[in-house]
Scaffold this motif. Structure first.
Motif, PDB file in Angstrom:
ATOM      1  N   ALA A   1       0.829  -1.200   0.000  1.00 31.93           N
ATOM      2  CA  ALA A   1       0.000   0.000   0.000  1.00 31.93           C
ATOM      3  C   ALA A   1       0.871   1.260   0.000  1.00 31.93           C
ATOM      4  N   LYS A   2       1.891   1.277   0.840  1.00 30.49           N
ATOM      5  CA  LYS A   2       2.769   2.440   0.953  1.00 30.49           C
ATOM      6  C   LYS A   2       3.515   2.697  -0.362  1.00 30.49           C
ATOM      7  N   PHE A   3       4.042   1.624  -0.955  1.00 35.32           N
ATOM      8  CA  PHE A   3       4.777   1.756  -2.209  1.00 35.32           C
ATOM      9  C   PHE A   3       3.857   2.225  -3.336  1.00 35.32           C
ATOM     10  N   THR A   4       2.625   1.730  -3.345  1.00 33.78           N
ATOM     11  CA  THR A   4       1.665   2.116  -4.379  1.00 33.78           C
ATOM     12  C   THR A   4       1.306   3.597  -4.257  1.00 33.78           C
ATOM     13  N   ILE A   5       1.117   4.066  -3.035  1.00 38.62           N
ATOM     14  CA  ILE A   5       0.813   5.487  -2.816  1.00 38.62           C
ATOM     15  C   ILE A   5       1.972   6.351  -3.307  1.00 38.62           C
ATOM     16  N   GLU A   6       3.189   5.933  -2.969  1.00 36.27           N
ATOM     17  CA  GLU A   6       4.375   6.675  -3.429  1.00 36.27           C
ATOM     18  C   GLU A   6       4.435   6.707  -4.949  1.00 36.27           C
ATOM     19  N   SER A   7       4.261   5.556  -5.577  1.00 37.33           N
ATOM     20  CA  SER A   7       4.353   5.463  -7.038  1.00 37.33           C
ATOM     21  C   SER A   7       3.267   6.280  -7.718  1.00 37.33           C
ATOM     22  N   TYR A   8       2.062   6.233  -7.157  1.00 36.60           N
ATOM     23  CA  TYR A   8       0.947   7.001  -7.712  1.00 36.60           C
ATOM     24  C   TYR A   8       1.263   8.491  -7.698  1.00 36.60           C
ATOM     25  N   CYS A   9       1.762   8.978  -6.571  1.00 38.62           N
ATOM     26  CA  CYS A   9       2.045  10.403  -6.424  1.00 38.62           C
ATOM     27  C   CYS A   9       3.232  10.831  -7.296  1.00 38.62           C
ATOM     28  N   ILE A  10       4.219   9.950  -7.451  1.00 36.70           N
ATOM     29  CA  ILE A  10       5.361  10.252  -8.321  1.00 36.70           C
ATOM     30  C   ILE A  10       4.891  10.402  -9.767  1.00 36.70           C
ATOM     31  N   LYS A  11       4.046   9.487 -10.209  1.00 34.13           N
ATOM     32  CA  LYS A  11       3.545   9.545 -11.588  1.00 34.13           C
ATOM     33  C   LYS A  11       2.625  10.749 -11.803  1.00 34.13           C
ATOM     34  N   GLU A  12       1.958  11.178 -10.723  1.00 34.56           N
ATOM     35  CA  GLU A  12       1.087  12.357 -10.823  1.00 34.56           C
ATOM     36  C   GLU A  12       1.881  13.653 -10.693  1.00 34.56           C
ATOM     37  N   GLY A  13       3.175  13.536 -10.333  1.00 33.60           N
ATOM     38  CA  GLY A  13       4.000  14.732 -10.167  1.00 33.60           C
ATOM     39  C   GLY A  13       3.697  15.477  -8.883  1.00 33.60           C
ATOM     40  N   ARG A  14       3.303  14.753  -7.841  1.00 34.70           N
ATOM     41  CA  ARG A  14       2.970  15.377  -6.556  1.00 34.70           C
ATOM     42  C   ARG A  14       3.831  14.792  -5.442  1.00 34.70           C
ATOM     43  N   ALA A  15       4.200  15.630  -4.506  1.00 32.42           N
ATOM     44  CA  ALA A  15       4.977  15.177  -3.345  1.00 32.42           C
ATOM     45  C   ALA A  15       4.010  14.774  -2.240  1.00 32.42           C
ATOM     46  N   VAL A  16       4.327  13.690  -1.544  1.00 30.41           N
ATOM     47  CA  VAL A  16       3.459  13.179  -0.494  1.00 30.41           C
ATOM     48  C   VAL A  16       4.287  12.927   0.762  1.00 30.41           C
ATOM     49  N   LYS A  17       3.650  13.057   1.915  1.00 27.41           N
ATOM     50  CA  LYS A  17       4.317  12.727   3.167  1.00 27.41           C
ATOM     51  C   LYS A  17       3.400  11.828   3.992  1.00 27.41           C
ATOM     52  N   PHE A  18       4.009  10.890   4.725  1.00 31.36           N
ATOM     53  CA  PHE A  18       3.266   9.960   5.566  1.00 31.36           C
ATOM     54  C   PHE A  18       3.264  10.509   6.999  1.00 31.36           C
ATOM     55  N   ILE A  19       2.077  10.846   7.489  1.00 28.61           N
ATOM     56  CA  ILE A  19       1.975  11.491   8.798  1.00 28.61           C
ATOM     57  C   ILE A  19       1.632  10.507   9.915  1.00 28.61           C
ATOM     58  N   LYS A  20       1.225   9.306   9.531  1.00 29.55           N
ATOM     59  CA  LYS A  20       1.005   8.254  10.536  1.00 29.55           C
ATOM     60  C   LYS A  20       1.272   6.911   9.884  1.00 29.55           C
ATOM     61  N   ASN A  21       2.084   6.096  10.553  1.00 31.64           N
ATOM     62  CA  ASN A  21       2.496   4.832   9.965  1.00 31.64           C
ATOM     63  C   ASN A  21       2.766   3.843  11.110  1.00 31.64           C
ATOM     64  N   ASP A  22       1.757   3.041  11.464  1.00 38.18           N
ATOM     65  CA  ASP A  22       1.935   2.091  12.557  1.00 38.18           C
ATOM     66  C   ASP A  22       1.353   0.733  12.162  1.00 38.18           C
ATOM     67  N   ASN A  23       1.086  -0.097  13.148  1.00 39.45           N
ATOM     68  CA  ASN A  23       0.664  -1.469  12.868  1.00 39.45           C
ATOM     69  C   ASN A  23      -0.798  -1.601  12.470  1.00 39.45           C
ATOM     70  N   ILE A  24      -1.571  -0.523  12.568  1.00 40.21           N
ATOM     71  CA  ILE A  24      -2.996  -0.645  12.243  1.00 40.21           C
ATOM     72  C   ILE A  24      -3.467   0.353  11.185  1.00 40.21           C
ATOM     73  N   GLN A  25      -2.713   1.419  10.950  1.00 41.73           N
ATOM     74  CA  GLN A  25      -3.165   2.379   9.954  1.00 41.73           C
ATOM     75  C   GLN A  25      -2.019   3.157   9.331  1.00 41.73           C
ATOM     76  N   LEU A  26      -2.323   3.713   8.163  1.00 40.20           N
ATOM     77  CA  LEU A  26      -1.350   4.486   7.384  1.00 40.20           C
ATOM     78  C   LEU A  26      -2.052   5.710   6.829  1.00 40.20           C
ATOM     79  N   TRP A  27      -1.555   6.886   7.221  1.00 39.88           N
ATOM     80  CA  TRP A  27      -2.112   8.147   6.733  1.00 39.88           C
ATOM     81  C   TRP A  27      -1.071   8.847   5.870  1.00 39.88           C
ATOM     82  N   ALA A  28      -1.492   9.350   4.711  1.00 42.67           N
ATOM     83  CA  ALA A  28      -0.603  10.141   3.853  1.00 42.67           C
ATOM     84  C   ALA A  28      -1.361  11.358   3.361  1.00 42.67           C
ATOM     85  N   LYS A  29      -0.643  12.448   3.176  1.00 40.42           N
ATOM     86  CA  LYS A  29      -1.266  13.665   2.651  1.00 40.42           C
ATOM     87  C   LYS A  29      -0.301  14.390   1.735  1.00 40.42           C
TER      88      LYS A  29
END
Length: 317
Positions: free
Chosen positions: A57-85
């Protein structure tokens, strides 16, 4: 808020970010399952999309944003959830992926896919060696018959087509594609030239630093403002003449490479001058920049690149 890229149980403050958990969403069969073999070419993020591991999921979000030409940051990343903005705090784009209850899969629970008040990022820091390695690893994994020779040829042909497109877009131009190493890793020389600071290139400053250490063994005798006799203090037979006017020394090293040697530095310091001003213009940052200051015309995308019939380069032995 500090970005968190770790895969461990490390959390950032996420006040105001509400998780969505509903038991009827735990049945994976009801929702689209991300298939790396089919979906990697045309990445699409949507509500309900299910990933097998969180790393996918994390790699896909990164790849999606790279292809869209947008920078993304992960603000929460633990054992139950992943937030990116979006990296721009004024933009509303965000995505929330959470672990499904009673299952090891992860699902998109919240997704605002509209970018607002932000611009495309042309220097995305997430395009690094790790991301490139994973990208090509997936390519090889989905095509087991792709051996190292075929892979090398595919990359080489792509680079050659890119060079051909550069020549097409700027008729009469000469294209030499070369990477150089620095503290941040390999990069195009034009990009490196833009970041250089000071009067001299860094490698030349390093050479001079070593010369300064050797200079302490020598003593100058002034003939006039531009001519000096330089003698080694512990060996009178080691004696040379320096002509600062003509940038010459009987030791001949200065004459050959254009960088003051230990004898020249001794004379220059006796004259109370700066050795860097006696370095040949070839080594100046200004000269280096002039080599790469010419315009680079815009180019088309890979689908429109000219066909190239050049043989791929041989690998390094």
């Amino acid at each position: 808020m500090q970005e968190d890229d770790s895969e461990e149980d490390v959390c950032a403050d996420s006040d105001g970010l509400d998780s969505i958990y509903e038991s009827d969403e735990d049945d994976v069969k009801k929702y689209p399952l991300f298939d790396p073999k089919k979906d990697s070419e045309k990445l699409e993020l949507k509500l309900g999309l299910v990933f097998s591991p969180k790393k996918e999921a994390k790699f896909t979000i990164e790849s999606y944003c790279i292809k869209e030409g947008r920078a993304v940051k992960f603000i929460k990343n633990d054992n139950i959830q992943l937030w990116a903005k979006c990296n721009d705090d004024n933009c509303s784009w965000k995505i929330h992926v959470a672990k499904m209850t009673n299952d090891n899969c992860w699902q998109v629970k919240n997704f605002d896919g509209c970018h607002s008040h932000c611009v495309r990022d042309l220097k995305n820091k997430r395009v690094n060696s790790t991301w490139l390695g994973k990208t090509f690893a997936k390519k090889i994994g989905t095509n087991p018959k792709l051996g190292h020779l075929e892979f090398r040829e595919e990359i080489s042909v792509m680079v050659q087509k890119y060079c051909a497109e550069l020549k097409r877009s700027d008729a009469g131009a000469t294209v030499v594609l070369k990477l150089t190493e620095d503290d941040e890793g390999p990069r195009f020389q034009r990009e490196r030239a833009e970041k250089l600071k000071g009067r001299l290139c860094s490698k030349i400053r390093d050479v001079l630093s070593k010369v300064y250490v050797e200079e302490i063994r020598y003593s100058p005798m002034k003939s006039d403002e531009m001519h000096y006799q330089i003698t080694r203090v512990d060996d009178r037979r080691d004696q040379h003449s320096v002509d600062l006017l003509n940038r010459s020394c009987s030791f001949r090293k200065y004459d050959l490479i254009g960088i003051p040697c230990k004898h020249d530095v001794c004379a220059i310091w006796c004259k109370q001058d700066d050795p860097e001003t006696y370095v040949h213009p070839y080594y100046l940052v200004q000269t280096y920049r002039r080599c790469y200051e010419a315009r680079i015309m815009p180019v088309n995308g890979p689908e429109l690149w000219p066909q190239c019939d050049l043989a791929p380069p041989l690998p390094l032995v």
